[in-house]
Design a protein around this motif. Sequence first.
Motif, short mmCIF file in Angstrom:
data_model
loop_
_atom_site.label_atom_id
_atom_site.label_comp_id
_atom_site.label_asym_id
_atom_site.label_seq_id
_atom_site.Cartn_x
_atom_site.Cartn_y
_atom_site.Cartn_z
N ILE A 96 0.83 -1.21 0.00
CA ILE A 96 0.00 0.00 0.00
C ILE A 96 0.87 1.25 0.00
CG2 ILE A 96 -1.66 1.32 1.39
CD1 ILE A 96 -2.98 -1.39 2.06
N LEU B 211 -2.84 7.70 -2.67
CA LEU B 211 -3.70 7.38 -1.53
C LEU B 211 -3.15 7.90 -0.20
CD1 LEU B 211 -4.71 3.66 -2.19
CD2 LEU B 211 -6.08 5.71 -2.56
N HIS B 212 -1.89 8.27 -0.15
CA HIS B 212 -1.23 8.59 1.12
C HIS B 212 -2.00 9.60 1.97
CE1 HIS B 212 3.07 7.01 0.18
NE2 HIS B 212 2.13 6.09 -0.02
N LEU C 109 -5.08 8.01 3.87
CA LEU C 109 -4.91 6.85 4.74
C LEU C 109 -4.38 7.24 6.11
CD1 LEU C 109 -3.31 4.39 2.19
CD2 LEU C 109 -5.71 4.57 2.85
N HIS D 287 0.07 3.41 6.16
CA HIS D 287 0.47 2.97 4.82
C HIS D 287 0.98 1.53 4.82
CE1 HIS D 287 1.35 7.49 4.31
NE2 HIS D 287 0.10 7.22 4.04
N VAL E 153 -2.02 -4.93 -1.21
CA VAL E 153 -3.18 -5.23 -2.05
C VAL E 153 -2.80 -6.40 -2.94
CG1 VAL E 153 -4.67 -4.36 -3.89
CG2 VAL E 153 -3.99 -2.84 -2.03
N THR F 55 -6.97 -4.41 2.50
CA THR F 55 -7.57 -3.61 3.56
C THR F 55 -6.83 -2.29 3.65
OG1 THR F 55 -8.15 -5.61 4.79
CG2 THR F 55 -8.18 -3.54 6.00
N LEU F 56 -7.57 -1.20 3.51
CA LEU F 56 -7.01 0.14 3.64
C LEU F 56 -7.34 0.68 5.02
CD1 LEU F 56 -8.09 1.66 0.21
CD2 LEU F 56 -5.91 0.56 0.79
N GLN F 57 -6.39 1.36 5.62
CA GLN F 57 -6.62 2.00 6.91
C GLN F 57 -6.99 3.46 6.66
OE1 GLN F 57 -6.71 0.52 9.93
NE2 GLN F 57 -6.37 -1.39 8.83
N LEU F 58 -8.30 3.72 6.55
CA LEU F 58 -8.79 5.07 6.34
C LEU F 58 -8.87 5.79 7.69
CD1 LEU F 58 -11.72 4.33 3.88
CD2 LEU F 58 -9.35 4.91 3.34
#
Length: 104
Positions: free
Chosen positions: A26, A32-33, A36, A39, A43, A66-69
């Motif tokens: 990621i 996306l940085h 999030l 990081h 994926v 899984t993204l850590q939003l």
Amino acid sequence: MSQPQPVIDGFEFASAGESLQGVWPIADFPRLHDLLAAHDGEVAYEVDGVRDEQGRPGLRVRAQGTLQLRCQRCLEPLAYEVHADELLLLAGTQAEIDAEPADV
């Protein structure tokens, strides 16, 4: 550490019915940085060269991770599962694209 991005010729890939799969950190998604909370993680992806029922070349692209939003209410990290499965039809010319109905 960044991985080299795989490069394929979509038309050859589809005609040969090739497949490509792997995982991508990621941290290697710089766009996306800012969205999030962290990081870390990766994926998993899979790309398959296919032909649709009309014989047109395409790429079946699947991605999972899984993204850590960051929660916009409490600002804490929020795990968000991503499961994408899309068929991308390839067109050789703008005329092919224009000939396709917009609702397809």
